[in-house]
Design a protein around this motif. Structure first.
Motif, mmCIF file in Angstrom:
data_model
loop_
_atom_site.group_PDB
_atom_site.id
_atom_site.type_symbol
_atom_site.label_atom_id
_atom_site.label_comp_id
_atom_site.label_asym_id
_atom_site.label_seq_id
_atom_site.Cartn_x
_atom_site.Cartn_y
_atom_site.Cartn_z
ATOM 1 N N ILE A 48 0.818 -1.208 0.000
ATOM 2 C CA ILE A 48 0.000 0.000 0.000
ATOM 3 C C ILE A 48 0.865 1.276 0.000
ATOM 4 N N ARG A 49 2.015 1.192 0.695
ATOM 5 C CA ARG A 49 2.963 2.317 0.701
ATOM 6 C C ARG A 49 4.366 1.765 0.527
ATOM 7 N N TYR A 148 -4.780 6.385 -6.561
ATOM 8 C CA TYR A 148 -3.532 6.202 -5.807
ATOM 9 C C TYR A 148 -3.301 4.762 -5.377
ATOM 10 N N GLN A 186 -12.620 -4.813 1.304
ATOM 11 C CA GLN A 186 -12.005 -3.502 1.022
ATOM 12 C C GLN A 186 -13.079 -2.432 0.988
ATOM 13 N N PRO A 248 -13.373 5.629 5.420
ATOM 14 C CA PRO A 248 -12.317 6.506 4.907
ATOM 15 C C PRO A 248 -12.887 7.629 4.058
ATOM 16 N N GLN A 250 -10.526 10.144 2.977
ATOM 17 C CA GLN A 250 -9.282 10.360 2.204
ATOM 18 C C GLN A 250 -8.925 11.832 2.027
ATOM 19 N N ARG A 262 -12.513 9.113 -6.195
ATOM 20 C CA ARG A 262 -13.177 8.403 -5.103
ATOM 21 C C ARG A 262 -14.657 8.164 -5.388
ATOM 22 N N ASP A 288 -9.966 7.317 7.349
ATOM 23 C CA ASP A 288 -8.597 7.306 6.817
ATOM 24 C C ASP A 288 -8.413 8.560 5.973
ATOM 25 N N ILE A 290 -5.442 10.625 3.378
ATOM 26 C CA ILE A 290 -4.130 10.715 2.727
ATOM 27 C C ILE A 290 -3.795 12.193 2.594
ATOM 28 N N ALA A 319 -2.113 9.044 6.484
ATOM 29 C CA ALA A 319 -0.938 8.563 5.754
ATOM 30 C C ALA A 319 -0.477 9.651 4.792
ATOM 31 N N ALA A 320 0.850 9.740 4.598
ATOM 32 C CA ALA A 320 1.385 10.642 3.574
ATOM 33 C C ALA A 320 1.335 9.893 2.245
ATOM 34 N N TYR A 321 0.932 10.577 1.192
ATOM 35 C CA TYR A 321 0.810 9.916 -0.111
ATOM 36 C C TYR A 321 2.140 9.284 -0.536
ATOM 37 N N SER A 322 2.041 8.038 -0.968
ATOM 38 C CA SER A 322 3.224 7.294 -1.432
ATOM 39 C C SER A 322 2.903 6.780 -2.837
ATOM 40 N N ARG A 324 2.588 4.685 -6.048
ATOM 41 C CA ARG A 324 2.686 3.249 -6.251
ATOM 42 C C ARG A 324 2.771 2.927 -7.737
HETATM 43 N N1 SAM Z 1 -10.742 0.301 0.854
HETATM 44 C C1 SAM Z 1 -10.492 1.282 1.802
HETATM 45 C C2 SAM Z 1 -10.914 2.636 1.265
HETATM 46 O O1 SAM Z 1 -11.754 2.728 0.445
HETATM 47 O O2 SAM Z 1 -10.376 3.631 1.711
HETATM 48 C C3 SAM Z 1 -9.068 1.318 2.295
HETATM 49 C C4 SAM Z 1 -8.128 0.314 1.781
HETATM 50 S S1 SAM Z 1 -6.438 0.703 1.855
HETATM 51 C C5 SAM Z 1 -5.878 -0.939 2.043
HETATM 52 C C6 SAM Z 1 -6.112 1.370 3.464
HETATM 53 C C7 SAM Z 1 -5.657 2.806 3.467
HETATM 54 O O3 SAM Z 1 -4.378 2.937 2.912
HETATM 55 C C8 SAM Z 1 -6.497 3.752 2.649
HETATM 56 O O4 SAM Z 1 -7.635 4.167 3.331
HETATM 57 C C9 SAM Z 1 -5.575 4.891 2.349
HETATM 58 O O5 SAM Z 1 -5.733 5.923 3.293
HETATM 59 C C10 SAM Z 1 -4.194 4.263 2.469
HETATM 60 N N2 SAM Z 1 -3.521 4.261 1.163
HETATM 61 C C11 SAM Z 1 -3.863 3.560 0.065
HETATM 62 N N3 SAM Z 1 -3.011 3.829 -0.948
HETATM 63 C C12 SAM Z 1 -2.123 4.745 -0.483
HETATM 64 C C13 SAM Z 1 -1.016 5.429 -1.058
HETATM 65 N N4 SAM Z 1 -0.649 5.233 -2.322
HETATM 66 N N5 SAM Z 1 -0.333 6.291 -0.264
HETATM 67 C C14 SAM Z 1 -0.695 6.504 1.016
HETATM 68 N N6 SAM Z 1 -1.723 5.887 1.607
HETATM 69 C C15 SAM Z 1 -2.448 5.005 0.867
#
Ligand code: SAM
Ligand code: SF4
Length: 439
Positions: A48-49, A148, A186, A248, A250, A262, A288, A290, A319-322, A324
């Protein structure tokens, strides 16, 4: 033969590791507490990050070294680091014996000389920990493709399990002493759309509700657009379903939500939160966020901060954006927010949320709350205390020895009534007010 499984990432990964362990147990294998004592070492990874990937890569380096020192275990890498094609990973880590995509256990089983165990490994197979809580995946994969996120590429399209299938597993868990079940997906409200008659999450909760022994149900993770009034009503009506939602958001800015694809705006999000709070007065809502997503301006970030202040979440996972590789954002948008700005925004949300959760939790001072007793451990002062969670998923440490309850009286799996004496943003401390009861 012995196995060692290392797991990071989300609850889905924890559930996958338990499933693999159960399958191996069925074959007569047992768990080893350290890699050097094992014949098979499995790393269940998260993508995920970048930080999560780096941790797995660090572990792989350590395992390679151990093998160089004479240990003879096989190494398998499973989970979200493994994409459709593993050639890049095979080139980088030639000493790994098997790469397995999430829930595709066949390559691991082949590497240790078995056919794939296939399907779900229950019932009668789990010899998993004596935990009174368990995760049960109800829908695999994700169809949303937020720009993301790597999850849809690694976990595939949405596939729901049937109600009978899930019920069979939960009955089995109840027979093993599990008291609280968290249903996983998810986007868990998407449950059922691909099944005949398209049952929804509310139907599933109703179908599970009468299972003896299970005292509580939760579900994770909610997706604002898929959350219907019908599902909220089921949560409000069913006594065993806890007053707890992780939804979340976001970002608090509509332009950012658009770039993230989203599929909702802040107005819709706010409506859902209002509806839930109106129908379920004691509810806890977590989210959650970002920060520092591509192009996020100061003003856009301020909207996120304002939303956090306005909606007063019980908890925020920030979380800080990472970026992918392979995702839409990676291909089409620029990761242009400097790292120090991302971190400043990260800390700003964390600090704001600490103040909010301190305030919310302090309202519980003197209140009596229901706690599912999960175990006992020493606190930071060395005092041994019981611990468990409220229906709102708040962690509580408590002493027994009051109100007719002698020290040591609580039992793991009991529903205890605890009077709260101290609160912090992260946990509550109290004393058992009434004899713990087995519901
Ligand atoms: N399905 C859920 C949703 O709709 O938000 C969350 C699934 S994800 C496994 C868990 C969390 O990881 C997300 O809510 C998001 O905040 C974070 N996340 C996902 N991709 C990310 C990225 N590229 N950089 C930072 N955080 C990320
Ligand atoms: Fe990722 Fe979006 Fe699916 Fe959540 S809904 S798993 S963030 S793609």
């Amino acid at each position: 033969m012995r196995y060692h499984i290392w797991t990071i990432g989300c609850q889905m990964n924890v559930a996958d590791s338990q499933k693999l362990a159960a399958g191996l147990d069925r074959l007569g294998w047992s768990e080893a507490s350290a890699p050097e004592e094992a014949d098979l070492v499995v790393l269940n990874t998260c993508a995920i990050r970048d930080h999560a990937e780096q941790r797995a890569i660090g572990k792989l380096g350590a395992l390679k070294k151990l093998r160089g020192q004479g240990s003879e275990f096989k190494i398998a890498v499973m989970g979200c680091m493994v994409g459709l094609r593993a050639d890049e990973l095979e080139r980088r880590f030639p000493f790994v014996d098997a790469f397995a995509r999430p829930q595709q256990f066949a390559p691991i089983m082949e590497a240790i000389g078995y056919d794939d165990l296939g399907g779900e490994f229950w019932p009668g197979t789990f010899s998993q920990p004596d935990s009174v809580t368990a995760y049960v995946p109800i829908i695999h994969g994700c169809d949303k493709f937020c720009t993301y996120c790597i999850v849809p590429y690694r976990r595939g399209r949405e596939v729901s399990r049937t109600i009978e299938d899930v019920r069979g597993e939960v009955e089995h868990l109840a027979g093993r002493g599990v008291r609280e079940v968290t249903l996983l997906g998810q986007t868990v409200e998407a449950y059922g759309h691909d099944l005949p008659d398209a049952p929804d999450l509310g139907d599933l909760l109703r179908a599970l509700h009468d299972i003896d022994g299970i005292a509580r149900y939760r579900f994770l993770t909610s997706y604002p657009r898929d959350m219907t009034e019908r599902i909220i009503d089921a949560v409000a009506e069913l006594p065993k379903v806890c007053e707890y939602f992780n939804i979340p958001v976001q970002s608090g800015d509509n332009a950012v939500l658009d770039r993230m694809r989203r599929g909702y705006d802040i107005e819709l999000y706010r409506e859902k939160v209002d509806l839930i709070r109106r129908k379920i007065p004691d509810v806890a809502i977590t989210t959650d966020i970002i920060v520092g997503f591509c192009g996020e301006t100061d003003a856009e970030f301020r909207h996120t901060r304002d939303l956090v202040a306005e909606l007063e979440f019980d908890k925020v996972h920030v979380a800080a954006y990472s970026p992918r590789p392979g995702t839409i954002a990676y291909r089409k948008l620029e990761d242009d927010v400097p790292q120090d700005v991302k971190m400043a925004r990260f800390h700003a949300i964390e600090q704001l949320e600490a103040e909010i959760s301190a305030r919310i939790n302090s309202r519980l001072l003197g209140a009596e709350v229901e706690v599912l007793v999960e175990g006992r451990k020493a606190n930071s002062e060395g005092e041994s205390m019981w611990y468990g969670r409220t229906r709102q998923n708040k962690l509580v440490h408590f002493r027994s020895g009051c109100g007719g309850l002698a020290a040591g009286d609580a039992r793991v799996g009991d529903l205890a009534t605890v009077r709260i004496e101290r609160t912090s943003p992260w946990a509550l401390v109290g004393v058992a007010a009434r004899a713990a009861v087995l519901a």
